[in-house]
Design an enzyme around this catalytic site. Structure first.
Site, PDB file in Angstrom:
ATOM      1  N   ALA A 172       0.904  -1.220   0.137  1.00 41.11           N
ATOM      2  CA  ALA A 172       0.075  -0.287   0.111  1.00 41.11           C
ATOM      3  C   ALA A 172       0.728   1.241  -0.010  1.00 41.11           C
ATOM      4  CB  ALA A 172      -0.937  -0.160   1.339  1.00 41.11           C
ATOM      5  N   GLU A 215       2.629  -0.140 -11.085  1.00 46.83           N
ATOM      6  CA  GLU A 215       4.181  -0.234 -10.594  1.00 46.83           C
ATOM      7  C   GLU A 215       4.762   0.821 -11.554  1.00 46.83           C
ATOM      8  OE1 GLU A 215       5.551  -3.940  -9.634  1.00 46.83           O
ATOM      9  OE2 GLU A 215       3.513  -4.504  -9.146  1.00 46.83           O
ATOM     10  N   ASP A 267      11.759  -1.700  -8.305  1.00 47.31           N
ATOM     11  CA  ASP A 267      12.528  -2.486  -9.267  1.00 47.31           C
ATOM     12  C   ASP A 267      12.237  -3.927  -9.340  1.00 47.31           C
ATOM     13  OD1 ASP A 267      13.846   0.253  -9.569  1.00 47.31           O
ATOM     14  OD2 ASP A 267      15.527  -0.221  -7.951  1.00 47.31           O
ATOM     15  N   GLU A 299      -1.569   6.781  -2.871  1.00 51.40           N
ATOM     16  CA  GLU A 299      -2.772   7.423  -2.480  1.00 51.40           C
ATOM     17  C   GLU A 299      -3.348   8.359  -3.558  1.00 51.40           C
ATOM     18  OE1 GLU A 299      -0.990   9.669   1.179  1.00 51.40           O
ATOM     19  OE2 GLU A 299      -0.195   7.873   1.877  1.00 51.40           O
ATOM     20  N   THR A 354       4.024   4.155 -14.558  1.00 50.19           N
ATOM     21  CA  THR A 354       3.471   4.136 -15.748  1.00 50.19           C
ATOM     22  C   THR A 354       4.630   4.297 -16.767  1.00 50.19           C
ATOM     23  OG1 THR A 354       3.963   6.689 -15.847  1.00 50.19           O
ATOM     24  CG2 THR A 354       1.638   6.144 -15.066  1.00 50.19           C
ATOM     25  N   GLY A 397     -14.398  -8.445 -36.502  1.00 53.95           N
ATOM     26  CA  GLY A 397     -15.467  -8.239 -35.910  1.00 53.95           C
ATOM     27  C   GLY A 397     -15.545  -9.538 -34.947  1.00 53.95           C
ATOM     28  N   ARG A 421       8.631  -4.498 -11.035  1.00 49.72           N
ATOM     29  CA  ARG A 421       8.461  -4.150 -12.487  1.00 49.72           C
ATOM     30  C   ARG A 421       8.887  -5.141 -13.409  1.00 49.72           C
ATOM     31  NH1 ARG A 421      10.375   1.966 -10.965  1.00 49.72           N
ATOM     32  NH2 ARG A 421       8.251   2.541 -10.088  1.00 49.72           N
ATOM     33  N   ARG A 473      -9.355 -19.412 -40.241  1.00 49.77           N
ATOM     34  CA  ARG A 473     -10.194 -18.305 -40.669  1.00 49.77           C
ATOM     35  C   ARG A 473      -9.691 -18.236 -42.458  1.00 49.77           C
ATOM     36  NH1 ARG A 473     -15.257 -15.948 -40.717  1.00 49.77           N
ATOM     37  NH2 ARG A 473     -15.104 -13.825 -41.787  1.00 49.77           N
ATOM     38  N   GLN A 499      -0.575 -11.004 -47.077  1.00 47.16           N
ATOM     39  CA  GLN A 499       0.576 -10.399 -46.517  1.00 47.16           C
ATOM     40  C   GLN A 499       0.231  -9.529 -45.272  1.00 47.16           C
ATOM     41  OE1 GLN A 499       3.208  -8.693 -49.361  1.00 47.16           O
ATOM     42  NE2 GLN A 499       4.086 -10.175 -49.632  1.00 47.16           N
TER      43      GLN A 499
END
Ligand code: CAA
Length: 380
Positions: free
Chosen positions: A124, A363, A240, A127, A365, A340, A243, A268, A279
């Site tokens: 934790a 952890e 460290d 904040e 950005t 789709g 990550r 498919r 390609q």
């Protein structure tokens, strides 16, 4: 430079893959839909030694290395990113610092149950006003005889609802800024610790992400990890390692989406041939395969440096940055390959796409990883 894995690393990788395929993959869509914490499979992961992989056996772990941990985490994430983040936080963000900075009495009480998978741990730090700017902590721990009284609010805490132990960072001396931050282990059920909210999320929906409220929560001084004022360094050093875990998670998400794309490209057909013969599909698959291999090499390099006791902070930032960006790109293209069908829930790539996004955020950005890397490039 050796690229071969040891027998033990291969064994742990194969065991994690087998478990992920047989026990996790079949429930992954359902627990995502229901946002259900997967107690049963996590318990079995604990029994397999996956919740404290690099912790010595003496403290309930598997005594393996960080490379084995990253390999196993990739396999779990390939099936389900929610299981992977819970595993990553447990191993990297909780077990690692308690092992590293705890004394034997703390390891016995706070590490053994978590490393052996009997309980979960969480971390934790974040904040409401302290996300990327992690040193801007407002949570206070005020010394009161042989206790501290902790008051404040922690946000976006992975496993915050389920964890038996919370590693919480607080100001013990506000005047000292980041050098006044200290770390404490707080046990579930301690009066004053309240789970204020559980977030409804875009992805990693089977993991719990909670807001924790500390209201005059009395914690014995014996629960302080390290010295007063050492907390921010503990948090940064822990991240460290964390990550590497998130990079492995991102890699697994990308690999899972890629494998589905290859399978779909084979089966498919359009314009009279499998779409893999076009390609434009081949280019997407080739880009995916190359980026995934690049991410894997960066993850394993960071893990190997950690195992060798060499500096690995920049390597782990690079691994996390590249793997997270790869996960987002690969899952986006995986939907494109599926057309789709990729956009509907029946095909798994939609979940991989939603799960990938958080790896660019938590952890640190992608922007924070670039900041860490740039500081090293420019010399501090
Ligand atoms: N290891 C050890 N110490 C470190 C360190 C490291 N990697 N990085 C910094 N420090 C130390 C510095 O040496 C310095 O110590 P002294 O002043 O005592 O010499 C101190 O920490 C402050 O360092 P900086 O001046 O570099 O600190 P900063 O305020 O500029 O912040 C930052 C640096 C990289 C931006 C940092 O705040 C950061 O990493 N932010 C991102 C936070 C983050 O990753 N949060 C994730 C939350 S957890 C999570 O997401 C878990 C989950 O749920 C999955």
């Amino acid at each position: 430079m050796k690229l071969d894995l040891t027998d033990e690393q291969q064994m742990i990788q194969a065991m994690a893959r087998e478990f992920a395929e047989t026990a996790i993959r079949p429930i992954a869509a359902e627990i995502d839909r229901e946002a259900r914490f997967p107690h049963e499979t996590l318990k079995r992961m604990g029994e397999l030694g996956l919740m404290g992989i690099a912790v010595p056996e003496r403290w309930g772990g598997s005594a393996a290395d960080t490379v084995a941990y990253a390999l196993a985490l990739e396999e779990i994430a390939r099936a389900c990113a929610s299981h992977a983040v819970i595993m990553s936080v447990n191993n990297s963000l909780y077990c690692d610092p308690v092992l590293e900075y705890g004394d034997d009495a703390q390891r016995e009480r706070f590490l053994r149950p978590v490393a052996s998978g009997l309980a979960h741990g969480c971390f934790a730090l974040t904040e409401p006003q302290a996300g990327s700017d992690a040193s801007n902590q407002a949570t206070l721990a005020v010394r009161d005889g042989d206790h501290y009284r902790i008051s404040g609010r922690k946000q976006f805490i992975t496993s915050g609802r389920e964890a038996a132990f919370t590693l919480v960072f607080c100001q013990t001396d506000r005047a000292k800024g980041h050098r006044g931050i200290s770390a404490f282990v707080v046990e579930k059920g301690t009066p004053g610790l309240v789970v204020a909210k559980v977030e409804d999320k875009l992805g990693i929906r089977a993991s719990d992400t909670a807001e924790l409220l500390f209201d005059e929560c009395r914690v014995p001084t014996a629960n302080r990890l390290g010295e007063e004022g050492q907390g921010f360094r503990i948090a940064m050093a822990t991240l460290d390692g964390g990550r590497i875990g998130i990079a492995a998670q991102a890699l697994g998400i990308a690999a899972g989406a890629y494998e589905r794309s290859v399978a779909y490209a084979r089966e498919r057909t359009s314009f009279g041939v499998p779409i893999g013969q076009h390609q434009m599909i081949q280019w997407m698959l080739a880009d995916m395969a190359t980026a995934i291999d690049g991410a894997r090499l960066l993850v394993l390099r960071a893990a190997a440096l950690k195992d060798a006791g060499r500096p690995y902070g920049t390597a782990s930032a690079m691994a996390k940055l590249f793997a997270a960006e790869t996960a987002m790109k690969v899952t986006t293209d995986a939907i494109q390959v599926h057309g789709g069908y990729g956009y509907i829930k029946e095909y798994e790539v939609e979940r991989y796409f939603r799960d990938a996004k958080i790896t660019q955020i938590y952890e640190g950005t992608s922007q924070i990883q670039k900041l860490v890397i740039a500081r090293e490039v420019l010399g501090g």
